[in-house]
Design an enzyme around this catalytic site. Structure first.
Site, PDB file in Angstrom:
ATOM      1  CB  CYS A  10     -11.200   4.254 -26.526  1.00 22.28           C
ATOM      2  SG  CYS A  10     -10.727   4.979 -28.114  1.00 22.28           S
ATOM      3  CB  CYS A  65      -6.293   3.989 -27.599  1.00 24.88           C
ATOM      4  SG  CYS A  65      -7.247   4.853 -26.337  1.00 24.88           S
ATOM      5  CB  CYS A  95     -10.664   8.584 -26.666  1.00 26.02           C
ATOM      6  SG  CYS A  95      -9.323   7.737 -25.817  1.00 26.02           S
ATOM      7  CB  CYS A 131      -6.403   7.481 -29.248  1.00 29.03           C
ATOM      8  SG  CYS A 131      -8.170   7.184 -29.473  1.00 29.03           S
ATOM      9  CB  CYS A 183     -25.404  11.054 -27.025  1.00 25.71           C
ATOM     10  SG  CYS A 183     -26.358  10.272 -28.314  1.00 25.71           S
TER      11      CYS A 183
HETATM   12 FE    FE Z   1      -8.861   6.188 -27.441  1.00 28.33          FE
END
Ligand code: FE
Length: 172
Positions: A89, A92, A138, A141, A161
């Site tokens: 991510c 984060c 995610c 976060c 995707c």
């Molecule tokens: Fe994240």
């Protein structure tokens, strides 16, 4: 007299070829600028204000991760990345996908048939633009990553995707 146009044509061709070679040279993806989080206990959720996110992220990352934006197809730096490693991510650092589950979906966005760990990604129903889609974010976060569709390859049949802008890549 006749050789001059030929020579000029040859020069033009060579210049064009050199240009092509340059454009198709393999791009190196810079390592993740944020520490990669491989293990997550599902407790240390990241919560930041909009201003804090805006300060941390690039305008493109902010638009995708925090404003549910979508980058234009074939413009991101990771859709065609074929290196071995982990996709994390961009907000984060949580490890989200592995290169082993990435495939060429032909869409121009990084596509995966499975997340690294189920608990690292969350989903919600997205009814924007008169469509019903499943949004992927995610879990740590809350950053928007992309969508998941049911037209992916075996064994899962899923197509995650994901926007390049929502990801960083950590080479193996
Ligand atoms: Fe994240």
């Amino acid at each position: 007299m006749k050789t001059e146009p030929c020579r000029a044509l040859l020069l033009v061709l060579l210049t064009a070829l050199a240009g092509c070679a340059k454009r198709h040279a393999p791009e190196t993806v810079t390592p993740s600028p944020i520490p990669v989080v491989k293990e997550w206990n599902m407790k240390d959720r990241i919560e930041k204000t909009e201003a804090e996110w805006q300060q941390q992220l690039t305008p493109e990352q902010f638009q995708v991760l925090r404003k549910h934006g979508t980058e234009r197809a074939f413009t991101g730096r990771l859709w065609d990345n074929k290196e071995q490693g982990t996709y994390v991510c961009a907000g984060c650092g949580l490890a989200l996908f592995e290169s082993g589950t990435k495939y060429d979906s032909g869409t121009g966005w990084p596509s995966f048939w499975q997340p690294l760990k189920e608990e690292h990604v969350g989903t919600t129903v997205d009814r924007k633009f008169f469509m019903t889609r499943t949004e992927v974010h995610c879990a740590r976060c809350g950053g928007h990553l992309g969508h998941v569709f049911e037209d992916g390859p075996k064994p899962t049949g899923l197509r995650y995707c994901i926007n390049s802008a929502a990801l960083e890549f950590e080479k193996e």
